[in-house]
Design a protein around this motif. Structure first.
Motif, PDB file in Angstrom:
ATOM      1  N   VAL A   1       0.826  -1.211   0.000  1.00 27.24           N
ATOM      2  CA  VAL A   1       0.000   0.000   0.000  1.00 27.24           C
ATOM      3  C   VAL A   1       0.861   1.262   0.000  1.00 27.24           C
ATOM      4  O   VAL A   1       0.648   2.180  -0.784  1.00 27.24           O
ATOM      5  CB  VAL A   1      -0.957   0.000   1.212  1.00 27.24           C
ATOM      6  N   VAL A   2       1.843   1.319   0.895  1.00 28.12           N
ATOM      7  CA  VAL A   2       2.607   2.560   1.039  1.00 28.12           C
ATOM      8  C   VAL A   2       3.735   2.669   0.035  1.00 28.12           C
ATOM      9  O   VAL A   2       4.294   3.750  -0.169  1.00 28.12           O
ATOM     10  CB  VAL A   2       3.177   2.714   2.471  1.00 28.12           C
ATOM     11  N   GLY A   3       4.125   1.574  -0.587  1.00 28.01           N
ATOM     12  CA  GLY A   3       5.221   1.611  -1.544  1.00 28.01           C
ATOM     13  C   GLY A   3       6.554   1.248  -0.904  1.00 28.01           C
ATOM     14  O   GLY A   3       6.743   1.407   0.311  1.00 28.01           O
ATOM     15  N   PRO A   4       7.509   0.773  -1.722  1.00 27.48           N
ATOM     16  CA  PRO A   4       8.786   0.280  -1.179  1.00 27.48           C
ATOM     17  C   PRO A   4       9.610   1.354  -0.475  1.00 27.48           C
ATOM     18  O   PRO A   4      10.274   1.082   0.512  1.00 27.48           O
ATOM     19  CB  PRO A   4       9.508  -0.265  -2.407  1.00 27.48           C
ATOM     20  N   ASP A   5       9.591   2.608  -0.992  1.00 29.62           N
ATOM     21  CA  ASP A   5      10.418   3.668  -0.382  1.00 29.62           C
ATOM     22  C   ASP A   5       9.913   4.010   1.020  1.00 29.62           C
ATOM     23  O   ASP A   5      10.692   4.131   1.964  1.00 29.62           O
ATOM     24  CB  ASP A   5      10.410   4.915  -1.259  1.00 29.62           C
ATOM     25  N   ALA A   6       8.588   4.169   1.157  1.00 36.76           N
ATOM     26  CA  ALA A   6       8.026   4.487   2.470  1.00 36.76           C
ATOM     27  C   ALA A   6       8.176   3.297   3.415  1.00 36.76           C
ATOM     28  O   ALA A   6       8.419   3.462   4.625  1.00 36.76           O
ATOM     29  CB  ALA A   6       6.553   4.869   2.330  1.00 36.76           C
ATOM     30  N   TYR A   7       8.052   2.094   2.876  1.00 33.23           N
ATOM     31  CA  TYR A   7       8.151   0.890   3.720  1.00 33.23           C
ATOM     32  C   TYR A   7       9.534   0.792   4.360  1.00 33.23           C
ATOM     33  O   TYR A   7       9.671   0.392   5.519  1.00 33.23           O
ATOM     34  CB  TYR A   7       7.852  -0.355   2.878  1.00 33.23           C
ATOM     35  N   LYS A   8      10.580   1.171   3.603  1.00 27.11           N
ATOM     36  CA  LYS A   8      11.936   1.133   4.159  1.00 27.11           C
ATOM     37  C   LYS A   8      12.046   2.040   5.382  1.00 27.11           C
ATOM     38  O   LYS A   8      12.775   1.745   6.334  1.00 27.11           O
ATOM     39  CB  LYS A   8      12.950   1.564   3.105  1.00 27.11           C
ATOM     40  N   VAL A   9      11.340   3.169   5.345  1.00 25.16           N
ATOM     41  CA  VAL A   9      11.411   4.131   6.454  1.00 25.16           C
ATOM     42  C   VAL A   9      10.698   3.602   7.692  1.00 25.16           C
ATOM     43  O   VAL A   9      11.202   3.698   8.821  1.00 25.16           O
ATOM     44  CB  VAL A   9      10.810   5.489   6.020  1.00 25.16           C
ATOM     45  N   VAL A  10       9.487   3.004   7.493  1.00 23.54           N
ATOM     46  CA  VAL A  10       8.661   2.640   8.657  1.00 23.54           C
ATOM     47  C   VAL A  10       8.910   1.213   9.143  1.00 23.54           C
ATOM     48  O   VAL A  10       8.403   0.822  10.205  1.00 23.54           O
ATOM     49  CB  VAL A  10       7.165   2.815   8.318  1.00 23.54           C
ATOM     50  N   LYS A  11       9.675   0.414   8.409  1.00 23.42           N
ATOM     51  CA  LYS A  11       9.874  -0.995   8.767  1.00 23.42           C
ATOM     52  C   LYS A  11      10.417  -1.160  10.178  1.00 23.42           C
ATOM     53  O   LYS A  11       9.972  -2.036  10.946  1.00 23.42           O
ATOM     54  CB  LYS A  11      10.819  -1.640   7.747  1.00 23.42           C
TER      55      LYS A  11
ATOM     56  N   ALA B   1       8.888  11.754  10.959  1.00 21.71           N
ATOM     57  CA  ALA B   1       9.861  11.584   9.874  1.00 21.71           C
ATOM     58  C   ALA B   1       9.212  11.942   8.539  1.00 21.71           C
ATOM     59  O   ALA B   1       8.000  11.835   8.374  1.00 21.71           O
ATOM     60  CB  ALA B   1      10.362  10.143   9.824  1.00 21.71           C
ATOM     61  N   PRO B   2      10.034  12.373   7.557  1.00 26.33           N
ATOM     62  CA  PRO B   2       9.527  12.536   6.192  1.00 26.33           C
ATOM     63  C   PRO B   2       9.411  11.158   5.542  1.00 26.33           C
ATOM     64  O   PRO B   2      10.367  10.382   5.551  1.00 26.33           O
ATOM     65  CB  PRO B   2      10.596  13.396   5.507  1.00 26.33           C
ATOM     66  N   VAL B   3       8.253  10.851   5.004  1.00 28.39           N
ATOM     67  CA  VAL B   3       8.016   9.533   4.427  1.00 28.39           C
ATOM     68  C   VAL B   3       7.719   9.698   2.933  1.00 28.39           C
ATOM     69  O   VAL B   3       6.782  10.402   2.557  1.00 28.39           O
ATOM     70  CB  VAL B   3       6.852   8.808   5.133  1.00 28.39           C
ATOM     71  N   PRO B   4       8.499   9.021   2.072  1.00 22.39           N
ATOM     72  CA  PRO B   4       8.342   9.201   0.609  1.00 22.39           C
ATOM     73  C   PRO B   4       7.215   8.352   0.039  1.00 22.39           C
ATOM     74  O   PRO B   4       7.439   7.285  -0.511  1.00 22.39           O
ATOM     75  CB  PRO B   4       9.699   8.771   0.064  1.00 22.39           C
TER      76      PRO B   4
ATOM     77  N   ARG C   1       5.745  13.207   2.476  1.00 18.69           N
ATOM     78  CA  ARG C   1       4.971  13.913   3.494  1.00 18.69           C
ATOM     79  C   ARG C   1       5.665  13.747   4.838  1.00 18.69           C
ATOM     80  O   ARG C   1       6.253  12.706   5.127  1.00 18.69           O
ATOM     81  CB  ARG C   1       3.533  13.368   3.597  1.00 18.69           C
ATOM     82  N   TYR C   2       5.576  14.752   5.670  1.00 15.63           N
ATOM     83  CA  TYR C   2       6.174  14.697   7.005  1.00 15.63           C
ATOM     84  C   TYR C   2       5.067  14.293   7.972  1.00 15.63           C
ATOM     85  O   TYR C   2       4.017  14.941   8.034  1.00 15.63           O
ATOM     86  CB  TYR C   2       6.742  16.060   7.388  1.00 15.63           C
ATOM     87  N   VAL C   3       5.265  13.184   8.684  1.00 14.45           N
ATOM     88  CA  VAL C   3       4.196  12.650   9.533  1.00 14.45           C
ATOM     89  C   VAL C   3       4.675  12.497  10.965  1.00 14.45           C
ATOM     90  O   VAL C   3       5.869  12.332  11.238  1.00 14.45           O
ATOM     91  CB  VAL C   3       3.702  11.285   9.011  1.00 14.45           C
ATOM     92  N   ALA C   4       3.681  12.552  11.876  1.00 15.42           N
ATOM     93  CA  ALA C   4       3.898  12.183  13.269  1.00 15.42           C
ATOM     94  C   ALA C   4       3.062  10.914  13.502  1.00 15.42           C
ATOM     95  O   ALA C   4       1.837  10.926  13.368  1.00 15.42           O
ATOM     96  CB  ALA C   4       3.457  13.297  14.215  1.00 15.42           C
ATOM     97  N   ALA C   5       3.708   9.787  13.813  1.00 14.07           N
ATOM     98  CA  ALA C   5       3.011   8.498  13.880  1.00 14.07           C
ATOM     99  C   ALA C   5       3.187   7.844  15.246  1.00 14.07           C
ATOM    100  O   ALA C   5       4.214   8.024  15.925  1.00 14.07           O
ATOM    101  CB  ALA C   5       3.537   7.577  12.787  1.00 14.07           C
ATOM    102  N   THR C   6       2.156   7.087  15.639  1.00 11.49           N
ATOM    103  CA  THR C   6       2.213   6.285  16.866  1.00 11.49           C
ATOM    104  C   THR C   6       1.736   4.874  16.530  1.00 11.49           C
ATOM    105  O   THR C   6       0.677   4.689  15.916  1.00 11.49           O
ATOM    106  CB  THR C   6       1.304   6.876  17.964  1.00 11.49           C
ATOM    107  N   TYR C   7       2.554   3.861  16.873  1.00 11.15           N
ATOM    108  CA  TYR C   7       2.191   2.467  16.692  1.00 11.15           C
ATOM    109  C   TYR C   7       1.902   1.885  18.090  1.00 11.15           C
ATOM    110  O   TYR C   7       2.802   1.830  18.947  1.00 11.15           O
ATOM    111  CB  TYR C   7       3.318   1.681  16.037  1.00 11.15           C
TER     112      TYR C   7
END
Length: 784
Positions: free
Chosen positions: A83-93, A109-112, A118-124
């Motif tokens: 869904v998010v794409g390989p570039d973004a997945y590398k960042v959030v993995k 973090a900036p997520v491609p 886009r620059y996001v603030a995330a909570t898992y």
């Protein structure tokens, strides 16, 4: 960021509460609770999803799905990476792994993503069973891109402001209402001679000398009253030196507290300049005496005249011996020159404000003198002419007109020779460039020799530029005139000439500058040569001033110009100047003070400039003094009627059409290579070596029903009928003949006005293969 963290915590708490409610038996309908939960999550302004241990989506709110252009149902069962794409997945993995290990994870973090970073603030948030097993995790994401950009813009704005503050050429300081210095810029430290710590320990009164303290106190009270103040005062530097400055104070608010911002500009030099001006007035009187040039002001309402001492001498009086008036001047005019007086009076009612005139006076001892006077009208705020300011010089003994005439005769004789050389040289260049082009046609562009030939062609074309200068210099350098706006031409030519150099340029041209009729290319060459010459005379750098103004010459003057309106253009440098003994030679061909060579010049530049100006009906001269610089000036006649005719429509160019071509050419080198080149281009050719043969061949071709598609006509045929006469006869045979005029003498009237002679186009020697192809395409590609 604190509000965002609070929102995420509240959401987590609500999710747990709703989850608890769902698990409580009999509390409420589970489906209804689920719908309420779904409704709540779908309308939250953040991205919410639930991911299982296989990194697959089991739940997404509508905002999350919209981010990826999907419906929530489309994401169910799909993996994060998909869904998010390989570039973004590398960042959030890395954060996914932490969440699946049971760790509550937060990051910014900036997520491609696929649609842009886009620059996001995330909570898992891990979903952990009572036994400690992780079933999956909740994803809460807030898009903070706009906030980050706003913060970056704010930071950049603060940086720019700080940069302006620190790098201002003026001293800037801020002090509180007690007078204590709070902040200063770099220029303040330089101006006052303190370091930062030392100046911040001072108060404002300590920066003033004793005699300026009273004004400082007044200024402080005034700024508190009015909020803004400009004044002049003295300051004292750390070393005790006093300087005068303009000060601008403003009452400002910093951090909720009022303070005073001050801008200090050192005007010590300006004060010295004002004092020097007074001294210069005395020097001006002396210089007028030495140069013989006097100055005057004529007030039109009272006819009062204010003269310099030299004006008294020019009119035959001792300084102060008479009261200068307009009537005094009128009474001294030669009887035959009284008309000048009426012309000067008429000037006050005209919109333009400059004149250049010559008149004769008769002194008290019956001595006749010739006076050259230049003046400008000055106007009041409503546009009414109020006074004339000008200069006068006794030119009785000068012989400038005869000298200019001798120079013109000398240039004309050399010009005839230059024109002939240029024509022959162009024929040689045409053969050279044509054979190079022909040779290239037999080679593949990748061949080593192809590039060598291209370089040779480029060099030959550059060399042919010399012939253009020779033709312009020659008596045959007839300008191809059109209505020109000199204001634009001056600005473009001067700036282009000095681009990339360290010479400064100042251009002053009034908006109401009269239009002229001239050759755009030739006048551009005049300005280029004069500006370049000025730059080269300033070996240590400096400023070139290019200016123009409207001049009306009211009668025949010492200048070789007729009565009428002119635009005078001047190019002034601050270089080494030209010695008086060689000033009369600067327009001579091949005269140069810099020697000859590729980097020094040819000695033709000013001779060409002189020739162009003369061909335009104008005049060129110079004023120079060793050590003080040189001013070249030239006059170009202004248009009386400044209306511009509509331009002729441009004819479209069609496709090339092959066929039989007749070539009239007597140069052996050209009629050897040109047919080969044309055959290579697909044309059948027949060559005639003089006009009579060309007429015969053309007639026979028509009689044999094998007419020529077009004719290429050389104008100059030695020992036979020339191109013009041949064209007259060909037009009688075939009024619709398609003919190109070809000549190495680009300023021949038959080239400049080719349509008057029956030609359909021009082919100026030397020309390249592409020039030839384009000319034939334009000629044969249209049916008429």
């Amino acid at each position: 960021m604190k509000d965002e963290a609070k929102t995420k915590l509240q959401l987590i708490e609500e999710l747990h509460m709703l989850r608890s409610k769902l698990s409580e038996p009999g509390n409420q309908d589970p489906r209804r609770a689920f719908n309420e939960l779904r409704h709540l999550i779908d309308h939250l302004p953040i991205l919410v999803s639930y991911v299982d241990t296989n990194e697959q989506y089991r739940f997404n709110n509508r905002v999350y799905a919209d981010w990826f252009g999907k419906n929530p149902e489309e994401l169910l069962g799909r993996s994060i990476s998909e869904v998010v794409g390989p570039d973004a997945y590398k960042v959030v993995k890395v954060y996914i792994d932490r969440a699946l290990s049971g760790e509550l994870t937060r990051f910014e973090a900036p997520v491609p993503y696929k649609k842009g970073s886009r620059y996001v603030a995330a909570t898992y948030v891990p979903d952990v069973e009572e036994g400690g097993r992780v079933k999956g995790f909740f994803v809460l994401v807030i898009d903070i891109t706009d906030n980050m950009r706003h913060q970056e813009a704010l930071t950049e704005s603060e940086r720019k402001f700080r940069n302006l503050f620190e790098n201002s050429n003026d001293a800037i300081f801020i002090h509180d209402l007690e007078g204590r210095v709070l902040n200063v810029n770099r220029r303040t430290l330089e101006l006052f001679g303190y370091d930062s710590d030392a100046i911040l320990s001072l108060s404002v009164p300590e920066l003033h000398p004793q005699e300026a303290l009273e004004k400082s106190k007044w200024a402080f009270e005034k700024i508190l009253e009015d909020g803004h103040l400009n004044f002049v005062t003295d300051f004292i530097k750390k070393n005790g030196k006093i300087f005068t400055a303009e000060v601008s104070l403003n009452l400002v608010e910093i951090g909720g507290e009022k303070a005073v911002q001050g801008i200090v500009r050192d005007i010590t030099k300006r004060k010295k300049d004002e004092e020097a001006l007074i001294e210069s007035e005395a020097a001006l009187k002396k210089s007028q005496l030495i140069s013989g040039v006097g100055s005057y002001t004529l007030y039109l309402d009272t006819h009062k005249v204010v003269w310099s001492d030299q004006m008294y001498r020019i009119f035959g009086f001792a300084p102060g011996a008479v009261t200068p008036t307009a009537e005094l001047v009128r009474n001294m005019l030669h009887p035959d020159d009284l008309e000048r007086w009426n012309e000067l009076n008429e000037l006050s009612s005209k919109s333009h404000g400059a004149y250049d005139t010559v008149y004769r006076i008769v002194t008290g001892n019956a001595e006749e003198r010739i006076i050259h006077s230049i003046g400008e009208m000055e106007y009041d705020e409503v546009g009414r002419a109020v006074k004339i300011v000008g200069t006068a010089q006794d030119i009785t003994e000068q012989k400038r007109a005869e000298e200019k005439l001798r120079e013109l005769d000398k240039l004309q004789s050399v010009g005839v020779l230059a024109g002939g050389i240029a024509h022959d040289f162009n024929n040689l260049m045409a053969a050279l460039i044509g054979n190079i082009g022909l040779a290239q046609m037999y080679l593949d562009p990748s061949h080593e020799a192809y590039a060598i030939l291209a370089a040779a062609e480029k060099a030959a074309l550059k060399g042919s530029g010399l012939t253009k200068q020779l033709i312009t210099f020659s008596s045959g350098g007839i300008p191809s005139k059109e209505v020109l706006n000199l204001q634009e031409l001056i600005a473009d030519s001067a700036s282009f000439t000095l681009s990339g150099s360290d010479t400064l340029l100042k251009v002053h041209t009034p908006d109401d500058l009269w239009q002229v009729e001239g050759d755009d290319g030739q006048l551009t060459q005049v300005l280029h040569n004069l500006v370049l010459n000025a730059s080269q005379f300033m070996t240590e750098g400096g400023t070139v001033m290019v200016s123009a103004k409207n001049i009306e010459i009211l009668a025949d003057t010492v200048l070789p110009l007729k009565k009428g309106r002119y635009v005078m253009v001047s190019v002034e440098d601050c270089g080494e100047g030209i010695a008086e003994e060689i000033q009369s030679k600067v327009f001579d061909p091949y005269f140069t003070t810099r020697g000859f060579g590729s980097t020094k010049g040819t000695g033709l530049g000013l001779a060409i400039v002189h020739s162009i100006v003369i061909e335009h009906g104008g005049h060129i001269g110079l004023d120079s003094k060793v050590g003080e610089g040189t001013t070249f000036y030239f006059y170009i006649p202004a248009l009386v009627d400044e209306t511009v005719a509509d331009g002729a429509a441009v004819k479209p160019v069609g496709k090339a059409a092959n066929g039989r071509l007749l070539i009239l050419e007597d140069d052996e080198q050209i009629f050897i290579y040109l047919p080969q080149l044309l055959r290579k281009l697909g044309y059948e050719t027949v060559v005639a070596k003089d006009g009579a043969e060309a007429v015969k061949l053309y007639s026979e071709a028509i009689a044999n029903k094998r007419p020529f598609a077009a004719v290429i006509v050389d104008l100059v045929i030695r020992g036979g009928m020339g191109g013009k006469e041949a064209m007259e006869r060909l037009l009688k045979i075939d009024p619709r003949i398609k003919a190109l005029v070809s000549s190495g003498y680009a300023v021949d009237p038959a080239v400049l006005e080719y349509e008057k002679y029956g030609f359909k186009g021009t082919l100026t020697k030397p020309y390249t293969v592409e020039n030839l192809k384009e000319a034939l395409r334009a000629l044969l590609g249209n049916s008429g």
